[in-house]
Write a protein that holds these residues in place. Structure first.
Motif, mmCIF file in Angstrom:
data_model
loop_
_atom_site.group_PDB
_atom_site.id
_atom_site.type_symbol
_atom_site.label_atom_id
_atom_site.label_comp_id
_atom_site.label_asym_id
_atom_site.label_seq_id
_atom_site.Cartn_x
_atom_site.Cartn_y
_atom_site.Cartn_z
ATOM 1 N N GLU A 203 -6.560 1.929 6.319
ATOM 2 C CA GLU A 203 -6.860 2.393 4.981
ATOM 3 C C GLU A 203 -7.787 3.595 5.003
ATOM 4 N N MET A 204 -8.760 3.528 5.902
ATOM 5 C CA MET A 204 -9.758 4.586 5.906
ATOM 6 C C MET A 204 -9.221 5.913 6.386
ATOM 7 N N ILE A 205 -8.240 5.897 7.259
ATOM 8 C CA ILE A 205 -7.888 7.169 7.891
ATOM 9 C C ILE A 205 -6.472 7.672 7.629
ATOM 10 N N CYS A 206 -5.600 6.832 7.063
ATOM 11 C CA CYS A 206 -4.208 7.290 6.934
ATOM 12 C C CYS A 206 -3.989 8.178 5.713
ATOM 13 N N ASP A 207 -3.138 9.186 5.898
ATOM 14 C CA ASP A 207 -2.737 10.015 4.768
ATOM 15 C C ASP A 207 -1.595 9.354 4.022
ATOM 16 N N ARG A 208 -0.629 8.907 4.806
ATOM 17 C CA ARG A 208 0.528 8.245 4.197
ATOM 18 C C ARG A 208 0.830 6.982 4.968
ATOM 19 N N VAL A 209 1.470 6.031 4.292
ATOM 20 C CA VAL A 209 1.847 4.809 4.996
ATOM 21 C C VAL A 209 3.272 4.409 4.640
ATOM 22 N N ALA A 210 3.873 3.647 5.540
ATOM 23 C CA ALA A 210 5.141 2.985 5.231
ATOM 24 C C ALA A 210 4.927 1.515 5.547
ATOM 25 N N ILE A 211 5.394 0.661 4.674
ATOM 26 C CA ILE A 211 5.241 -0.776 4.922
ATOM 27 C C ILE A 211 6.604 -1.342 5.266
ATOM 28 N N ILE A 212 6.661 -2.005 6.407
ATOM 29 C CA ILE A 212 7.937 -2.542 6.885
ATOM 30 C C ILE A 212 7.841 -4.057 6.944
#
Lengths: 305, 254
Positions: A203-212
């Motif tokens: 959470e602290m460092i990601c710009d974008r995420v994908a949840i699989i």
């Protein structure tokens, strides 16, 4: 920004058991990672995170779908020249010392002798393993292996870095170090693909995420667009008030001495609570609004998926 | 270049493996034992020393090739070290050849060391340095190269124990397959004979590399035999390696 990694409709099934039975692991994964971002790839255990990575690295062959790394297919040597990979629970040649181990990989990239030694020294310093330079890897702890593993992934100064559960096995200090390193690498212009189920760190460092979940990407986007700013509830710690008076205002969670931790769900009740505390001459020690976190979304999605 | 890097690393792995020294110790013990056996034997003592000595080099060399060779590729997959390695810009065939040459280099040094011990024992007994023995040892080494390729082939798709059994079977079949020729001559022509002919064409004939008897007894050998045996070893090794690469190329590393 140009995409450095593109995955299009990826399918992979494995045959398991004595009488082979097909088990689908990936059921149509599509995603794209732009240059210079930290991309979080999240999912519960067994969702297919590592399988996706292996397809990207050319370790397994997908049944269907396309993968392009810098526009090349995964098996092309060109695709792997600019790539670093830290596997989950890394095991390395335990008969080598840390320096020999890095030297071996440096040679595979054809680094010259002088550059090589310099690079190895810099990397060992970066991951805080200078002292273990001449120690055989069989004597390393899990966290230490994770650290030289990262050094190994950076040996060719890659533009794209794959980290599979990089924070596993690290103590709190190690986690902080690693997070700082990842952020620094991003500032250097590297793209980072991070697989994890440890959410606070992501959470602290990601710009974008994908949840699989279950082999499908069920949500993908910038972190801000996934997490709403809505306040879910407010946590209040207070003292000097009779717990019985608080029942109407919120849900008491715990008491420690005369301190009470209270969950307040309606915003109006906060005002009422403050008035009550003021009237009874009690004290408020903390008041923390809890907004939605990645974890909430994650739990919700896994439950639905 | 990349093959060389992997080969040298494999060499490092092999020489830091205890099993190598265990086998080497037993080989040295067996060589020394041949001297003892000669004392007990009736007849030409030198021949006994040479016979037992060369046989020891061959057997322990084969054990080294099989026991280390079958673990090499499997261990990389089992310990997942292959993940990081193949994520670097190397091709799978380069990896496999690197492993092969690394073990071949190890076996070369081991065979050389055993050969030197053997020559010294013979020298102490006869007072002559018999260089011709090296020729027998050279062909033992060529056989070891082939066995290494076979071990690596099996370890591409099965566990070390199974691969060891397969490779050992290959070795035994290879040394017994000449018996088929006798069988073919005794069989009446027909389907059975055709089948036997086919079998003898496919099965390896490792007796091609066995010059021990001729050399120990000082018999003359047509140089063409040496040439054909070496060529046979080379072609067979290339064939096995090609097969290993084909299997390895298609494999998923789960």
């Amino acid at each position: 920004m140009a995409a450095v990694l593109e995955i299009d409709n990826l399918y992979k099934a494995f045959k398991v058991g004595f009488i082979p039975k097909k088990r689908e692991i990936l059921k149509g994964i599509s995603l794209s990672v732009a240059a210079g971002e930290i991309f979080g790839y999240l999912g519960p255990n067994g969702a297919g995170k590592t399988t996706t990575l292996k397809c990207v690295l050319g370790l397994i062959f997908p049944d269907r779908g396309k993968v392009a790394v810098f526009g090349h297919p995964p098996l092309a040597a060109k695709a792997r020249e600019n790539l670093g990979y830290l596997p989950e629970n890394p095991y390395f040649y335990d008969y080598l010392t840390a320096a020999e181990f890095l030297d071996f990989y440096a040679q595979l990239f054809g680094l010259r002798k002088k550059d090589k030694e310099e690079k190895i020294a810099t990397l060992l310093r970066l991951v805080g393993m200078e002292k273990a330079r001449d120690l055989q890897l069989r004597k390393f702890s899990r966290g230490m292996l994770q650290r030289v593993g990262l050094a190994q992934a950076l040996i060719n100064d890659p533009a794209l870095l794959f980290l599979d559960e990089p924070l596993g096995g690290l103590d709190p200090l190690g986690r902080k170090d690693l997070r700082d390193i990842i952020v620094r690498l991003k500032q250097e212009g590297k793209t980072i693909f991070l697989c994890s189920h440890i959410l606070q760190d992501i959470e602290m460092i990601c710009d974008r995420v994908a949840i699989i979940v279950g082999g499908r990407v069920i949500s993908q986007g910038a972190l801000e667009s996934l997490i709403s700013e809505k306040v879910l509830f407010t946590e209040v710690t207070l003292s000097g008030i009779d717990p019985a008076d608080l029942v109407d205002l919120g849900e008491p969670v715990s008491t420690l001495g005369d301190r009470i931790l209270l969950k307040v769900f309606q915003e109006d009740n906060i005002e009422n609570l403050m008035a009550l505390v003021h009237e009874r001459r009690g004290r408020i020690h903390s008041l923390v609004p809890r907004t939605e976190t990645l974890e909430d979304i994650f739990v919700e999605m896994v439950r639905q998926g | 270049m990349k093959i060389q890097t992997i080969a040298l690393n494999t060499f490092k792995e092999a020489i830091r493996d205890r099993i190598l020294y265990l086998l080497f110790f037993f080989a040295a013990a067996a060589l020394a034992f041949s001297r003892l056996l000669a004392v007990l034997a009736v007849g030409d003592r030198v021949k006994i020393i040479k016979d037992v000595g060369l046989a020891s080099i061959s057997i322990f060399g084969v054990l080294m090739a099989i026991l280390i060779g079958t673990g090499l590729v499997y261990k990389e997959i089992d310990k997942k070290t292959i993940y990081t390695l193949l994520s670097k810009p190397i091709q799978r065939w380069q990896f496999l050849l690197g492993k092969f040459f690394g073990l071949v280099l190890t076996l070369f040094i081991m065979t050389l060391a055993m050969g030197l011990i053997f020559l010294v024992i013979v020298l102490l007994h006869t007072g002559k340095l018999e260089g011709r023995m090296l020729l027998a040892i050279l062909f033992i080494f060529i056989e070891l190269v082939l066995i290494t390729a076979v071990s690596i082939l099996f370890s591409c798709f099965s566990t070390p124990i199974l691969s060891s059994i397969f490779s050992l079977s290959f070795y035994l079949i290879g040394h017994l397959s000449w018996g088929l020729e006798t069988l073919i001559q005794k069989t009446r022509s027909g389907a059975a004979r055709m089948a036997l002919r086919g079998l003898s064409a496919i099965l390896p004939d490792l007796e091609n590399f066995n010059f021990k008897t001729e050399i120990v007894h000082g018999l003359a050998i047509d140089p063409r035999f040496y040439f054909f045996s070496a060529l046979y070893g080379l072609v067979y090794t290339l064939f096995i390696l090609a097969l290993a690469v084909l299997i390895f190329k298609k494999r998923d590393f789960v």
